[in-house]
Design an enzyme around this catalytic site. Sequence first.
Site: not given
Ligand code: ATP
Length: 610
Positions: A184-185, A187, A191, A207, A322
């Site tokens: 679903i995402g 970072g 992933i 995560k 952030d």
């Molecule tokens: N608890 C959650 N519920 C639903 N989707 C999520 C959740 N946590 C993260 N995501 C999805 O996964 C994506 C990646 O999240 P992650 O926290 O790993 O990185 P990020 O915040 O986008 O990037 P970075 O760590 O570079 O700041 C998010 O943009 C979001 O769309």
Amino acid sequence: MAMSTIQPFLTSCSSFIRKNRKRMEQLQQHSAATTTPNQSHNQSLSSKTNSPLQLPGTAANEKTGGLENGFANDFDSGTGSIASTSNANSPGPTERSSFLSVSQMVRQQSDTTHNNRRLMRSSAVCDDRPATSCNITREKVDLENDLHMLSPNLQRPTKLVTVVDKQTNEEYIKLNQYRMMEEIGQGSYGIVKLAYNEHDKNLYALKVLDKIKLVKNFACFRPPPSRKNKPVPSVLKNPLQLVQREIAILKKLTHPNIVKLVAVLDDPNDNYLYMVFEYVERRSLLELPTENPLDEETAWKYFRDTLMGLEYLHFQKIVHRDIKPSNLLLSETEQVKIADFGVSCEFEGIDAFLTGTAGTPAFMAPEALTEDSSVFYSGRAQDIWSLGITLYALVVGNVPFRDEYIIALHKKIKNDPVLFPEMPKISEQLKSLILGMLKKDPGHRLMLHEIKQNEWVTKFGLAPMPSEEANCQLVTVTEEEIENSVRVIPRLDTLILVKAMGHRKRFGNPFRNREAAGGSVRMRRKSSSVKDPTYVPPLSTASAVQAQNSGLENTEERLKTDRPDAKPLEVGIETISLRGKNGYHDKPLPTPPPIPPRRNQIASCSDVPP
Ligand SMILES: Nc1ncnc2c1ncn2[C@@H]1O[C@H](COP(=O)(O)OP(=O)(O)OP(=O)(O)O)[C@@H](O)[C@H]1O
């Protein structure tokens, strides 16, 4: 993985959660939960022998984001460098106050010379009259309602699990009780996958972090060794340490507007570390830039949620660093949840004294745009700035300062005024609030409690924000308390029976029709029975007769034939038996003692009858 397998899970899970939320609220009205948010959390650690485990197809990406600043206009993805620290100085008796009272820090960082003015203002804002008790009560109720919207799973302390058992079949990979589903995402460090928890039948966001890659990437990109007497700042941590710090911070947090870290699966024999988060259905608040920003009313609602989450964070002595729209996730019930604590810092005393840069360039405060490690700036003030940029972006659809080059961007943030486009039209009150949050001088910037009282935020006082007390003294429930309070309730008819008994203050089955049953069913009080494994819920008269006719003598047999799914009921109650060959004794039953209410008595969602 086949979607046909997942779809029923998704549907049943979401309807289950919806149904049970209401029920949970009702149940919780009877419970008094009173522990403080800062209490230490239990950690449940398992101690089995580990087996090595690889997770095909879930390798964390190889980006090194977070280690360098990235592009200047990369305002909504990736974070800046992390050569920063929070300091634990200056505790004081008037701790509640603000970053303004840290005059020493503000003086160092300020680009104006109005120190006297700042100090005067500082004392003025200390005159923060408390809310009336009536207000507080109402706010508390609202907030507790909000908290009760959280499943008890989300009120538990974060679980740390050191054994990860992986099972793979044709359709899915399972890590302990979590079935991995689609991605679903992504970072900077890994992933995020959707996961279905077979135990509580809820969905979670999992995560996945590749520990080895995190360390390797750090080795590639770490700064050159120190020259002369200039030491490399000890605070420059490798990404794995940063993840560990993120976990340590997240573990402490339980608030409706903060994404909950439910569990961490970290097997020493596993290359991967898994962070299990509450799943926030609608993901990010807004992707930037956009032609379709939010209308003021929607932004108002989301902003207030974010403000509550941020107040709670600062109260817990954590600065986020952030805040930006993509780190604000939106739940199905339109609740904003602050996520991504990758560059967050804990502090002691009244504020975090930070150096260096962290966060996303376009959201960074002017005072944070210096690499000079001898200059400290306020972590709280930096969060307010980012919140101001976020609010601007929500209603305008883009950030106020943009440039392709990072140096040029920094210059703009430091020097350029905030301008609003002609369209979309923004109210004067909102503009004034944004400008107050985006004062270049942190000493003049609005503080959180001032924002809470702002006329746009409160709709000219018609919609006051909850007090800090109401927002931050939230109930948390320990693992043990939840475990102890779980009642196994076999069926609704049992509940009705118990309730009816309570009304009559007798243990006899109030629904028993002696004549119809031919006097065949009797209640027999079992002395001091608390958990009676032989308890079987009452049968309807017809079934009782049928059972009698079938010659079943004891409950065990009935349990097998009539209710194979029946489970013990955790209430002092007599067992029901059928008349045997020797008949029964028809003794008057004593009045049952009232069952005292238990603190924090909450049944787990999955145990509440549908
Ligand atoms: N608890 C959650 N519920 C639903 N989707 C999520 C959740 N946590 C993260 N995501 C999805 O996964 C994506 C990646 O999240 P992650 O926290 O790993 O990185 P990020 O915040 O986008 O990037 P970075 O760590 O570079 O700041 C998010 O943009 C979001 O769309």
